[in-house]
Write a protein that holds these residues in place. Structure first.
Motif, PDB file in Angstrom:
ATOM      1  N   PRO A  74      36.880 -28.943  32.969  1.00 16.94           N
ATOM      2  CA  PRO A  74      35.760 -28.055  32.616  1.00 16.94           C
ATOM      3  C   PRO A  74      34.700 -28.050  33.713  1.00 16.94           C
ATOM      4  O   PRO A  74      34.549 -29.005  34.480  1.00 16.94           O
ATOM      5  CB  PRO A  74      35.225 -28.661  31.318  1.00 16.94           C
ATOM      6  N   SER A  75      33.952 -26.984  33.746  1.00 16.14           N
ATOM      7  CA  SER A  75      32.838 -26.898  34.691  1.00 16.14           C
ATOM      8  C   SER A  75      31.643 -27.671  34.149  1.00 16.14           C
ATOM      9  O   SER A  75      31.603 -28.058  32.970  1.00 16.14           O
ATOM     10  CB  SER A  75      32.445 -25.435  34.909  1.00 16.14           C
ATOM     11  N   GLU A  96      28.777 -26.413  33.556  1.00 15.69           N
ATOM     12  CA  GLU A  96      28.165 -25.586  32.526  1.00 15.69           C
ATOM     13  C   GLU A  96      28.888 -25.720  31.188  1.00 15.69           C
ATOM     14  O   GLU A  96      28.256 -25.806  30.114  1.00 15.69           O
ATOM     15  CB  GLU A  96      28.150 -24.117  32.969  1.00 15.69           C
ATOM     16  N   GLU A  97      30.207 -25.737  31.244  1.00 14.67           N
ATOM     17  CA  GLU A  97      30.993 -25.896  30.012  1.00 14.67           C
ATOM     18  C   GLU A  97      30.736 -27.261  29.388  1.00 14.67           C
ATOM     19  O   GLU A  97      30.642 -27.393  28.155  1.00 14.67           O
ATOM     20  CB  GLU A  97      32.489 -25.730  30.324  1.00 14.67           C
ATOM     21  N   TRP A  98      30.614 -28.278  30.231  1.00 18.68           N
ATOM     22  CA  TRP A  98      30.378 -29.632  29.709  1.00 18.68           C
ATOM     23  C   TRP A  98      28.996 -29.712  29.045  1.00 18.68           C
ATOM     24  O   TRP A  98      28.855 -30.285  27.959  1.00 18.68           O
ATOM     25  CB  TRP A  98      30.490 -30.624  30.866  1.00 18.68           C
ATOM     26  N   ALA A 118      28.919 -28.089  25.624  1.00 17.86           N
ATOM     27  CA  ALA A 118      29.837 -28.602  24.604  1.00 17.86           C
ATOM     28  C   ALA A 118      29.086 -29.373  23.522  1.00 17.86           C
ATOM     29  O   ALA A 118      27.967 -29.867  23.727  1.00 17.86           O
ATOM     30  CB  ALA A 118      30.890 -29.500  25.252  1.00 17.86           C
TER      31      ALA A 118
END
Length: 436
Positions: A13-14, A16-18, A21
């Motif tokens: 994951p990037s 930003e995704e992390w 979350a």
């Protein structure tokens, strides 16, 4: 090769995704002290290096994601710190897509270094699964595990994979070694997603484990363990265990040596066992000398009406063909047994079917070797620094001894003793030497 999917096979994951979350699941997992789940790897934060004080961290799961249940299978642990990539999320199961609980971040699977977070030797148990064990990862696992009481368990890797070889090599440098068939505590037997595991423990634990494998007759795992020891800087443990087996008079020591000899590990017998074991297993011509009276076994020059020959001890002849024997090994019922062949007459040692007034039996040389009374156990024993062997008949469970009395020539009859011989090895023990 991994037997399960690894992080390198899943898109990382990037940042930003992390950050977007959901927070870690601390209902399923215990929220431990000093977690780094909300912290990326970057060095802009003040880090608390664990463990604090002199204790040990109980458990670090390398590439762990906390306890994960997926399709009825379990992997991961609810009470461990979990080393994983800095932006990794739970990859499967009911918490898929959430942040990893109790996470200790590393840059990537190829750049795994926890030295900013975990002290050297600060962890009691390290588990690892699902991710590749690179040389750098293996070195970090070896760095954090405690050398004196540490345990490392690798789940889901094939025995000959580069992953395991990297791990085994680094742990050997640290003094932790593979124990085939090692019994894990209950909390480490929960990983139902994986069909294989490989356990490494400190030298003292592996010493005890290997000793117990041999005494329990588990030669399959004993051979695997000792081979790994010798190949991964554990020769001292191997030498200590063999010394204990032989000096304690462990009956299974001979069967262990036989398995090593006949399964491609002759070098271990030659390098770590007393030289007599090699003589025996290589079926060299030998002399059998009763220690107490210092007499070499031989067969009578004459035969009886069955064409059998009595067995004698000779105190003068140590060199002729009359005192030449060969031990022929056989494997039966998870034990090595022997036929004892006199090479002068090509006759096999046996015990008489009849007993004297003491319950003892005469020994004979026989042309036949088909009965159970023609087969023998050899049990190594030590008297001081001298290596001896007790020789016990399989049929009657009587050990060989020399008669207290001599004949006209000073020779002594050889008997099967009606009673135990293990409590007096100096009297009942036999020296095994090369014939010439």
């Amino acid at each position: 090769m991994l037997t399960s999917s690894s992080p390198s096979q899943v898109k990382t994951p990037s940042e930003e995704e992390w950050e977007a979350a959901s927070e870690p699941d601390y209902d399923t997992n215990e929220d431990l002290l000093y977690p780094y789940s909300p912290t990326p790897y970057f060095g802009m934060y003040h880090l608390v290096k664990i463990p604090i004080g002199r204790g040990l961290l109980h458990h670090v799961d390398y590439w762990g994601e906390g306890k994960v249940t997926n399709l009825g299978k379990i992997r991961g642990f609810p009470q461990s710190y979990n080393v994983n990539e800095q932006f990794a999320l739970v990859s499967k199961g009911h918490n898929k897509g959430k942040q990893i609980p109790n996470r200790i971040p590393v840059v990537s699977v190829d750049d795994s270094d926890t030295s900013s977070y975990i002290r050297d030797g600060g962890v009691k148990t390290v588990t690892i699964s699902t991710g590749p064990i690179t040389k750098r990862c293996a070195a970090d696992v070896a760095r954090i595990v405690n050398a004196s009481e540490g345990l490392v368990v690798a789940y889901g890797y094939s025995d000959n994979s580069d992953d395991i070889q990297n791990l085994e090599r680094e742990l050997g440098k640290k003094g932790l070694y593979y124990g085939a068939g090692y019994e894990l505590p209950a909390d480490l037997r929960t990983q139902t997603e994986f069909s294989t595991k490989r356990v490494f423990a400190d030298a003292s634990s592996i010493n005890n484990h290997l000793y117990n494998l041999v005494t329990g007759g588990d030669y399959f795992n004993a051979v695997k363990t000792v081979r790994s020891l010798v190949d991964n800087q554990g020769s001292g443990v191997c030498r200590d265990v063999v010394s204990q087996l032989v000096s304690h008079g462990i009956k299974n020591a001979m069967s262990f040596a036989y398995k090593l000899w006949h399964e491609g590990h002759k070098d271990i017998v030659e390098d770590y066992f007393p030289s007599e074991f090699q003589l025996i297993l290589d079926q060299k011509r030998i002399k059998l000398i009763g220690k107490h009276y210092n007499q070499a076994l031989k067969l009578d020059a004459n035969v009886d009406r069955y064409n059998d020959r009595l067995t004698w001890g000779d105190g003068k002849d140590y060199t002729s063909y009359r005192v030449s024997w060969r031990l022929i090994s056989l494997w039966e019922n998870n034990n090595v047994i022997f036929k004892i062949l006199n090479t002068e007459h090509e006759m096999y040692l046996k015990l008489d079917v009849n007993v004297d007034s003491y319950g003892d039996r005469k020994t004979w040389g026989s042309n036949d070797s088909s009965e159970k009374r023609h087969t023998w156990y050899l049990y190594p024993v030590k008297v001081g620094d001298q290596q001896l062997f007790l020789i016990e008949n399989r049929e009657y469970r009587q050990g060989l001894k020399l008669d207290a009395n001599v004949d006209w020539y000073g020779d002594r009859l050889v008997w099967g003793n009606n009673g135990t011989v293990a409590d007096n090895p100096e009297y009942y023990g036999f020296i095994i030497q090369p014939w010439q």
